[in-house]
Design an enzyme around this catalytic site. Structure first.
Site, PDB file in Angstrom:
ATOM      1  N   ASP A   1      35.162  44.966  47.395  1.00  0.00           N
ATOM      2  CA  ASP A   1      36.634  44.608  46.540  1.00  0.00           C
ATOM      3  C   ASP A   1      37.697  45.241  47.194  1.00  0.00           C
ATOM      4  OD1 ASP A   1      38.227  42.907  45.267  1.00  0.00           O
ATOM      5  OD2 ASP A   1      37.406  43.713  43.274  1.00  0.00           O
ATOM      6  N   GLY A   2      38.744  44.741  47.146  1.00  0.00           N
ATOM      7  CA  GLY A   2      40.166  45.416  47.617  1.00  0.00           C
ATOM      8  C   GLY A   2      41.103  45.119  46.527  1.00  0.00           C
TER       9      GLY A   2
ATOM     10  N   GLU B   1      39.954  43.903  51.051  1.00  0.00           N
ATOM     11  CA  GLU B   1      38.823  43.149  50.833  1.00  0.00           C
ATOM     12  C   GLU B   1      37.925  43.340  52.238  1.00  0.00           C
ATOM     13  OE1 GLU B   1      37.663  41.443  48.173  1.00  0.00           O
ATOM     14  OE2 GLU B   1      39.427  41.012  46.790  1.00  0.00           O
TER      15      GLU B   1
ATOM     16  N   ASP C   1      34.550  38.636  45.496  1.00  0.00           N
ATOM     17  CA  ASP C   1      35.412  37.666  44.807  1.00  0.00           C
ATOM     18  C   ASP C   1      36.361  36.951  45.584  1.00  0.00           C
ATOM     19  OD1 ASP C   1      37.291  39.801  45.099  1.00  0.00           O
ATOM     20  OD2 ASP C   1      37.248  40.338  42.745  1.00  0.00           O
TER      21      ASP C   1
ATOM     22  N   HIS D   1      37.306  39.957  37.785  1.00  0.00           N
ATOM     23  CA  HIS D   1      37.981  40.181  36.539  1.00  0.00           C
ATOM     24  C   HIS D   1      37.173  39.534  35.335  1.00  0.00           C
ATOM     25  CE1 HIS D   1      40.891  42.417  38.675  1.00  0.00           C
ATOM     26  NE2 HIS D   1      41.337  41.408  39.370  1.00  0.00           N
TER      27      HIS D   1
ATOM     28  N   ASP E   1      35.977  47.179  42.042  1.00  0.00           N
ATOM     29  CA  ASP E   1      37.446  46.717  41.565  1.00  0.00           C
ATOM     30  C   ASP E   1      38.128  47.891  40.975  1.00  0.00           C
ATOM     31  OD1 ASP E   1      39.697  44.874  40.938  1.00  0.00           O
ATOM     32  OD2 ASP E   1      39.222  45.517  39.072  1.00  0.00           O
TER      33      ASP E   1
END
Length: 349
Positions: A8-9, A43, A67, A121, A131
């Site tokens: 994730d980023g 990401e 995501d 989320h 995240d």
């Protein structure tokens, strides 16, 4: 065996202070970031670092939870067409984040992998953990402090020596060690305290590449795996001479502003300790130099010592229009390429 990890980023402001992270479990994760970048860049970097961290396990499948439809489509659908078109989109415009994508393209070679889209989320444990760490890294850069880097890829049963080789930043007990710091010249050093102060303290100090006055927000970079111009040198040339020539090249503004070239010359685990005590990582240095390559500097060689089969320690005095500094650079042979692994400079009175 399949390695399952979330990547994730995060970017505060997008663009703004940015972070990235991948996560397998609480004992196996890694994070990083930059003072300025985008969410997509974070990401992509998370995916790239995950492939690099598991390169020694190329026979195992990598299952990446992500995501970002942008990242998944870029890697699994769009890259072949972009490559055929010279890394340009169907409308002829350059592909965004091309250097990161090129690096990912190289890292995919010989690997078995699958991507799975997960809703961000939404309570997915691995995604939430990645995240949290990416956002924490972005927040650390926003606050001007060192982010938690994590232990890297470590799992029960891995050979300790192999793990250390693949992840030289892996910390022992206590606080996490910033990436690339665990082993510089000799032995293991305690982590220096991150400099806490103004942008001038962070970016105004003399660095490896001469004087710098960075107050703008630089953009993201990534290394280009390209053939070194020095690699074309005569094979009979002594390592000390090759390293001196490369160091002189790094003192040229045209080299410092070329992220492709600096990406070749700086080792992935490069670090520099600045005169203020600030720890510069390779990512931070390349990004800063792209924005402000500084002024030309002359090199007055003091010594070039081969301290190992593939290691040369260079000591010299640099001369710029504002003064002189004493500098030490540790170069290591990475495959067929000499790369700068560690640097420290002290301005002379």
């Amino acid at each position: 065996m399949t390695i399952t990890a979330a990547a994730d980023g995060s970017a505060l402001g997008n663009p703004g202070p940015a972070g990235w992270a991948w996560y397998v479990n609480d004992d196996c994760w890694r994070a990083g970031g930059w003072p300025h970048g985008t969410n997509n860049q974070g990401e992509l970097m998370a995916v790239l670092d995950l492939f690099r961290a598991t390169a020694h396990l190329a026979g195992e499948e990598l299952h990446i939870l992500c995501d970002s439809q942008y990242v998944i489509n870029s890697v699994t659908k769009w890259m072949p067409g972009w490559k055929r078109k010279g890394w340009r989109k169907s409308d002829g415009k350059p592909v965004l984040n091309v250097e990161l994508l090129k690096e990912i393209d190289q890292a995919l070679a010989g690997r078995k992998y699958t991507f799975e889209w997960v809703r961000g989320h939404a309570g997915h444990d691995l995604n939430e953990a990645a995240d949290d760490r990416a956002r924490a890294a972005a927040t650390a850069y926003q606050q001007g402090i060192a982010p938690r880097r994590g232990p890297g890829f470590v799992r029960a049963g891995d050979d300790a020596a192999q793990t250390a080789q693949q992840n030289p930043a892996a910390p022992g007990a206590g606080e996490p060690v910033p990436a690339g710091q665990a082993k510089a010249a000799a032995g293991t050093r305690p982590a220096p305290t991150a400099a806490r102060g103004s942008a001038r303290e962070f970016f105004g100090e003399p660095t490896l590449f001469g004087e710098s006055g960075l107050f703008a927000e630089p953009d993201l970079f990534s290394e280009l795996e390209a053939e070194s111009r020095a690699a074309a040198a005569s094979p009979e040339q002594a390592p000390e001479a090759i390293v001196e020539a490369l160091e002189r090249e790094l003192l040229l503004p045209e080299t410092r502003s070329d992220v492709g070239r600096t990406g070749v010359l700086l080792h992935p685990d490069f670090i520099e300790i600045g005169s203020s005590g600030r720890l510069w990582t390779r990512d931070e240095m390349m990004m800063a130099l792209e924005d402000d390559p500084g002024v030309p500097a002359e090199l007055e060689l003091l010594s070039a010592d081969r301290i190992g089969e593939g290691t040369v320690l260079l000591s010299y005095r640099s001369h710029t229009r504002t003064g002189t500094a004493l500098r030490s650079s540790l170069w290591v042979l990475d495959g067929a390429q000499w790369r700068l692994r560690f640097h420290q400079g002290t301005p002379e009175a």
